[in-house]
Write a protein that holds these residues in place. Structure first.
Motif, mmCIF file in Angstrom:
data_model
loop_
_atom_site.group_PDB
_atom_site.id
_atom_site.type_symbol
_atom_site.label_atom_id
_atom_site.label_comp_id
_atom_site.label_asym_id
_atom_site.label_seq_id
_atom_site.Cartn_x
_atom_site.Cartn_y
_atom_site.Cartn_z
ATOM 1 N N ILE A 136 -26.151 24.644 20.710
ATOM 2 C CA ILE A 136 -26.825 23.921 19.643
ATOM 3 C C ILE A 136 -28.217 24.514 19.517
ATOM 4 C CG2 ILE A 136 -27.686 21.684 18.872
ATOM 5 C CD1 ILE A 136 -25.540 20.461 20.821
ATOM 6 N N TYR A 137 -28.534 25.076 18.351
ATOM 7 C CA TYR A 137 -29.871 25.624 18.146
ATOM 8 C C TYR A 137 -30.852 24.488 17.935
ATOM 9 C CZ TYR A 137 -27.686 30.149 17.856
ATOM 10 O OH TYR A 137 -26.973 31.275 18.154
ATOM 11 N N SER A 138 -32.044 24.655 18.488
ATOM 12 C CA SER A 138 -33.045 23.595 18.444
ATOM 13 C C SER A 138 -34.423 24.185 18.206
ATOM 14 C CB SER A 138 -33.022 22.831 19.773
ATOM 15 O OG SER A 138 -33.982 21.818 19.764
ATOM 16 N N VAL A 139 -35.237 23.486 17.421
ATOM 17 C CA VAL A 139 -36.640 23.838 17.257
ATOM 18 C C VAL A 139 -37.451 22.584 17.560
ATOM 19 C CG1 VAL A 139 -36.676 23.363 14.770
ATOM 20 C CG2 VAL A 139 -38.362 24.917 15.760
ATOM 21 N N PHE A 140 -38.505 22.770 18.330
ATOM 22 C CA PHE A 140 -39.362 21.659 18.705
ATOM 23 C C PHE A 140 -40.570 21.611 17.769
ATOM 24 C CE2 PHE A 140 -36.879 22.547 22.397
ATOM 25 C CZ PHE A 140 -36.711 21.331 23.026
ATOM 26 N N MET A 188 -31.703 27.366 22.445
ATOM 27 C CA MET A 188 -30.371 26.776 22.391
ATOM 28 C C MET A 188 -30.221 25.721 23.470
ATOM 29 S SD MET A 188 -27.732 29.930 21.853
ATOM 30 C CE MET A 188 -28.125 30.583 23.457
ATOM 31 N N ILE A 189 -29.434 24.712 23.148
ATOM 32 C CA ILE A 189 -29.061 23.695 24.124
ATOM 33 C C ILE A 189 -27.559 23.834 24.342
ATOM 34 C CG2 ILE A 189 -28.887 21.219 24.591
ATOM 35 C CD1 ILE A 189 -31.331 20.871 22.722
ATOM 36 N N GLY A 232 -37.700 20.769 10.742
ATOM 37 C CA GLY A 232 -36.265 20.715 10.950
ATOM 38 C C GLY A 232 -35.615 22.070 10.971
ATOM 39 N N ILE A 233 -34.337 22.063 11.338
ATOM 40 C CA ILE A 233 -33.546 23.278 11.465
ATOM 41 C C ILE A 233 -32.209 23.037 10.774
ATOM 42 C CG2 ILE A 233 -32.589 22.564 13.703
ATOM 43 C CD1 ILE A 233 -32.816 25.523 14.572
ATOM 44 N N GLY A 234 -31.667 24.081 10.156
ATOM 45 C CA GLY A 234 -30.396 23.936 9.469
ATOM 46 C C GLY A 234 -29.573 25.198 9.548
ATOM 47 N N GLN A 268 -28.629 21.936 29.147
ATOM 48 C CA GLN A 268 -29.657 22.919 29.508
ATOM 49 C C GLN A 268 -30.234 23.594 28.268
ATOM 50 O OE1 GLN A 268 -30.879 23.737 32.609
ATOM 51 N NE2 GLN A 268 -32.296 25.103 31.592
ATOM 52 N N PHE A 269 -31.571 23.608 28.164
ATOM 53 C CA PHE A 269 -32.263 24.297 27.077
ATOM 54 C C PHE A 269 -32.624 25.700 27.530
ATOM 55 C CE2 PHE A 269 -36.279 25.630 25.047
ATOM 56 C CZ PHE A 269 -35.860 25.653 23.730
ATOM 57 N N THR A 270 -32.317 26.692 26.701
ATOM 58 C CA THR A 270 -32.693 28.078 26.961
ATOM 59 C C THR A 270 -33.624 28.524 25.848
ATOM 60 O OG1 THR A 270 -30.572 28.524 28.018
ATOM 61 C CG2 THR A 270 -31.836 30.430 27.275
ATOM 62 N N SER A 271 -34.833 28.892 26.205
ATOM 63 C CA SER A 271 -35.821 29.323 25.222
ATOM 64 C C SER A 271 -35.479 30.717 24.707
ATOM 65 C CB SER A 271 -37.212 29.334 25.847
ATOM 66 O OG SER A 271 -38.154 29.777 24.895
ATOM 67 N N ILE A 272 -35.560 30.887 23.387
ATOM 68 C CA ILE A 272 -35.387 32.195 22.769
ATOM 69 C C ILE A 272 -36.734 32.736 22.328
ATOM 70 C CG2 ILE A 272 -34.348 33.430 20.820
ATOM 71 C CD1 ILE A 272 -31.995 31.479 21.007
#
Length: 166
Positions: free
Chosen positions: A6-10, A17-18, A38-40, A24-28
């Motif tokens: 699941i792609y995520s932006v803070f 990605m989660i 938001g993200i889409g 687990q969150f992995t920073s890209i």
């Protein structure tokens, strides 16, 4: 997009990605924008919009971002995308469709909800067919709404039971 990612932006622009099986969150990387709204994911592409309504395309592998344009709305409250397109809700609680090539906004319609002006926690999500919007004011319990992608009108689906969804 893989089924377990699941792609995520803070809000502070961290992107990654989660893993939905472990959490687990992995920073890209960090995205070159002011506060994310938001993200889409639509038509095989990943997009992020910032609170100043700038639309960016994102390379999910590297986090490299390209600015596509601006919606021209001043302040974006929330942004989401799916198979039904890219959408934004502004501070007046109007729903807009966002052009994925230029970032330009086209009014879909008023949701019928009270203006927000950024004072409340809100979120917007798409399951590919429907749009879901949460809103709660001043520490209150958030309501869940379905937004029509055709008219913008909100249908109250009920209380989420929690506050602060963003």
């Amino acid at each position: 997009m893989a089924a377990s990612e699941i792609y995520s932006v803070f809000y502070d622009n961290r992107f990654g990605m989660i893993d939905d099986s472990t959490g687990q969150f992995t920073s890209i990387g960090s995205l070159p924008l002011s506060q994310a709204s938001g993200i889409g994911y639509s038509d095989g592409k990943l997009y992020v919009q910032d609170t100043q309504s700038n639309l960016l395309s994102i390379d999910p592998a590297s986090g490299a971002a390209s600015i596509l344009g601006n919606a021209g709305l001043g302040q974006s409250m929330v942004f989401a995308g799916g198979a039904n397109g890219l959408f934004e809700v502004d501070g007046l609680s109007n729903l807009y469709s966002i052009n994925p090539n230029t970032g330009a906004a086209a009014l879909v319609g008023a949701t019928g909800l009270a203006p927000n002006y950024g004072y409340w926690d809100t979120s917007l999500a798409s399951d590919g067919t429907n749009l879901y919007f949460t809103a709660g004011g001043g520490g209150g319990i958030d309501e869940l709404y379905e937004l029509s992608a055709v008219t913008g009108i909100a249908t109250d689906l009920g209380s989420t039971g929690v506050s602060g969804i963003a």
